[in-house]
Design a protein around this motif. Structure first.
Motif, PDB file in Angstrom:
ATOM      1  N   ARG A  49      34.575  23.330  66.710  1.00 51.79           N
ATOM      2  CA  ARG A  49      35.239  23.970  65.569  1.00 51.79           C
ATOM      3  C   ARG A  49      36.530  24.697  65.967  1.00 51.79           C
ATOM      4  O   ARG A  49      37.502  24.683  65.227  1.00 51.79           O
ATOM      5  N   THR A  50      36.546  25.325  67.115  1.00 51.83           N
ATOM      6  CA  THR A  50      37.769  25.996  67.562  1.00 51.83           C
ATOM      7  C   THR A  50      38.866  24.975  67.833  1.00 51.83           C
ATOM      8  O   THR A  50      40.033  25.200  67.501  1.00 51.83           O
ATOM      9  N   ILE A  51      38.507  23.850  68.408  1.00 46.03           N
ATOM     10  CA  ILE A  51      39.489  22.804  68.687  1.00 46.03           C
ATOM     11  C   ILE A  51      40.037  22.240  67.376  1.00 46.03           C
ATOM     12  O   ILE A  51      41.244  22.027  67.245  1.00 46.03           O
ATOM     13  N   ARG A  52      39.173  22.027  66.392  1.00 48.26           N
ATOM     14  CA  ARG A  52      39.635  21.552  65.085  1.00 48.26           C
ATOM     15  C   ARG A  52      40.619  22.544  64.485  1.00 48.26           C
ATOM     16  O   ARG A  52      41.674  22.176  63.983  1.00 48.26           O
ATOM     17  N   ALA A  53      40.310  23.828  64.581  1.00 43.78           N
ATOM     18  CA  ALA A  53      41.215  24.859  64.090  1.00 43.78           C
ATOM     19  C   ALA A  53      42.532  24.835  64.868  1.00 43.78           C
ATOM     20  O   ALA A  53      43.609  25.013  64.294  1.00 43.78           O
ATOM     21  N   GLY A  54      42.448  24.600  66.167  1.00 44.18           N
ATOM     22  CA  GLY A  54      43.650  24.508  66.997  1.00 44.18           C
ATOM     23  C   GLY A  54      44.535  23.339  66.597  1.00 44.18           C
ATOM     24  O   GLY A  54      45.767  23.464  66.571  1.00 44.18           O
ATOM     25  N   LEU A  55      43.930  22.213  66.287  1.00 42.40           N
ATOM     26  CA  LEU A  55      44.709  21.064  65.834  1.00 42.40           C
ATOM     27  C   LEU A  55      45.427  21.379  64.526  1.00 42.40           C
ATOM     28  O   LEU A  55      46.611  21.059  64.361  1.00 42.40           O
TER      29      LEU A  55
END
Length: 160
Positions: free
Chosen positions: A92-98
């Motif tokens: 989820r953090t990576i998705r937010a980062g993208l």
């Protein structure tokens, strides 16, 4: 060092590549990578930045998260971006980062580098290209990476 050499294999001299660390702890790893890459390659500059994802998270209202700063003082349009975080858990953090990264332009390519991959707990189909260590842990266990720049010592903790 292994991660640096893997990056060099794919990005050569980093003329068309940038490194972006996710706040807060991915930034420490991103800065360390850039520092080592400069030494190995003998180049004076590798673009490295920090990205806050707080307002792009799907849980920021529930967790009461405090925003960090974003510092990307270079163009990512048509660049190869290496997105860096310390621990990959649910994705989820990576998705937010993208999502947050796209506010700065459309990169040619995005790769994910993580120090620790908790591969058995993914909620989203996100997979790192570069991994320091894989830890198979159950969801109730926690993984914490400590950095000497923040915590006075480098170490990785796995605890209940």
């Amino acid at each position: 060092m292994r991660l640096c050499y893997q990056l060099i294999e794919n990005h050569n001299d980093f003329r068309n590549s940038v490194i972006i660390g996710l706040q807060p702890r991915g930034v420490v790893l991103a800065n360390r990578l850039a520092q080592e890459l400069r030494k190995i390659l003998g180049v004076p500059e590798i673009s490295v930045g920090s990205l806050d994802v707080t307002f792009h998270r799907d849980d920021f209202r529930r967790k009461g998260l405090v925003p960090n700063s974003t510092k990307i003082d270079f163009i990512i349009e048509d660049k190869n971006v290496i997105l860096v975080d310390d621990v990959l858990f649910t994705g989820r953090t990576i998705r937010a980062g993208l999502d947050a990264m796209l506010a700065f332009g459309r990169p040619a390519d995005v790769e994910l580098l993580v120090l620790i991959d908790r591969r058995l707990s993914r909620n989203l189909p996100i997979q790192p290209k570069y991994v320091g260590k894989i830890i198979d842990s159950i969801a109730s266990e926690k993984v914490k990476v400590e950095w000497k720049e923040i915590d006075k010592k480098d170490r990785v903790w796995l605890f209940d």
